[in-house]
Design a protein around this motif. Structure first.
Motif, mmCIF file in Angstrom:
data_model
loop_
_atom_site.group_PDB
_atom_site.id
_atom_site.type_symbol
_atom_site.label_atom_id
_atom_site.label_comp_id
_atom_site.label_asym_id
_atom_site.label_seq_id
_atom_site.Cartn_x
_atom_site.Cartn_y
_atom_site.Cartn_z
ATOM 1 N N UNK A 34 -20.457 -13.723 2.880
ATOM 2 C CA UNK A 34 -20.281 -14.151 4.271
ATOM 3 C C UNK A 34 -20.268 -15.674 4.373
ATOM 4 N N UNK A 35 -21.117 -16.332 3.604
ATOM 5 C CA UNK A 35 -21.220 -17.785 3.700
ATOM 6 C C UNK A 35 -20.334 -18.517 2.690
ATOM 7 N N UNK A 36 -19.416 -17.804 2.062
ATOM 8 C CA UNK A 36 -18.526 -18.444 1.095
ATOM 9 C C UNK A 36 -17.116 -18.560 1.686
ATOM 10 N N UNK A 37 -16.295 -19.388 1.081
ATOM 11 C CA UNK A 37 -14.899 -19.493 1.538
ATOM 12 C C UNK A 37 -14.126 -18.183 1.347
ATOM 13 N N UNK A 38 -14.604 -17.303 0.481
ATOM 14 C CA UNK A 38 -13.908 -16.036 0.258
ATOM 15 C C UNK A 38 -13.867 -15.196 1.539
ATOM 16 N N UNK A 41 -11.165 -16.488 3.759
ATOM 17 C CA UNK A 41 -9.865 -16.065 3.245
ATOM 18 C C UNK A 41 -9.608 -14.605 3.592
ATOM 19 N N UNK A 42 -10.622 -13.719 3.364
ATOM 20 C CA UNK A 42 -10.449 -12.299 3.678
ATOM 21 C C UNK A 42 -10.211 -12.096 5.169
ATOM 22 N N UNK A 43 -10.941 -12.833 5.994
ATOM 23 C CA UNK A 43 -10.792 -12.702 7.442
ATOM 24 C C UNK A 43 -9.392 -13.128 7.880
ATOM 25 N N UNK A 54 -15.432 -4.807 3.694
ATOM 26 C CA UNK A 54 -15.438 -5.150 2.266
ATOM 27 C C UNK A 54 -16.732 -5.879 1.898
ATOM 28 N N UNK A 55 -17.196 -6.728 2.793
ATOM 29 C CA UNK A 55 -18.424 -7.477 2.531
ATOM 30 C C UNK A 55 -19.647 -6.567 2.513
ATOM 31 N N UNK A 56 -19.638 -5.508 3.321
ATOM 32 C CA UNK A 56 -20.802 -4.626 3.410
ATOM 33 C C UNK A 56 -20.821 -3.506 2.361
ATOM 34 N N UNK A 57 -19.753 -3.345 1.605
ATOM 35 C CA UNK A 57 -19.730 -2.303 0.568
ATOM 36 C C UNK A 57 -20.865 -2.473 -0.448
#
Length: 138
Positions: A34-38, A41-43, A54-57
């Motif tokens: 959540x706190x990364x640039x990734x 990008x996903x958002x 995807x983040x909560x998987x």
């Protein structure tokens, strides 16, 4: 036979420790994402809903691992940290704490109901915290 039982207990204790470490890593991973640039990008690429899923998987994987650890604890009648540590060290005789007996009462007899109530309470608390944080951010 005693050596085989002790070895099996030690292996199960080691497995329990590895599962706990993996569970903690899977709980930290969503926050790191959540706190990364990734996440940005996903958002931007998939939208906020898919990025959140995807983040909560990994957190869902941690929930499965916590259930596995809880099953090991229940199968071996472990209720206190002292009992868990003795079990993980492969000790043959685990000193049971008489003050922990209430935790071995209703919850042990009605395991599925206890688990359902625990999940419900966790969901309510998590929803309340999420609602408060959402309100603070918006």
């Amino acid at each position: 036979m005693e050596e085989a039982v002790k070895r099996d207990r030690k292996c199960l204790g080691t497995r329990m420790l590895r599962l706990a470490v993996l569970m903690l890593a899977l709980l930290v991973l969503p926050f790191a994402l959540i706190f990364s640039p990734a996440f940005d990008w996903m958002r931007g690429y998939w939208g906020v809903e898919i990025a959140a899923i995807v983040t909560l998987i990994p957190a869902m994987g941690a929930l499965v691992l916590s259930n596995t650890i809880e099953n090991i604890k229940q199968e071996n009648d472990l209720a206190t940290y002292k009992e868990i540590l003795a079990f993980m060290n492969g000790e043959a005789e685990i000193e049971r704490d008489p003050r922990a007996l209430p935790r071995r009462g209703w919850a042990a007899k009605h395991r599925h109901a206890y688990n359902a109530l625990t999940i419900l309470a966790g969901g309510v608390i998590g929803a309340a915290i999420g609602y408060i944080i959402w309100g603070l951010l918006n």
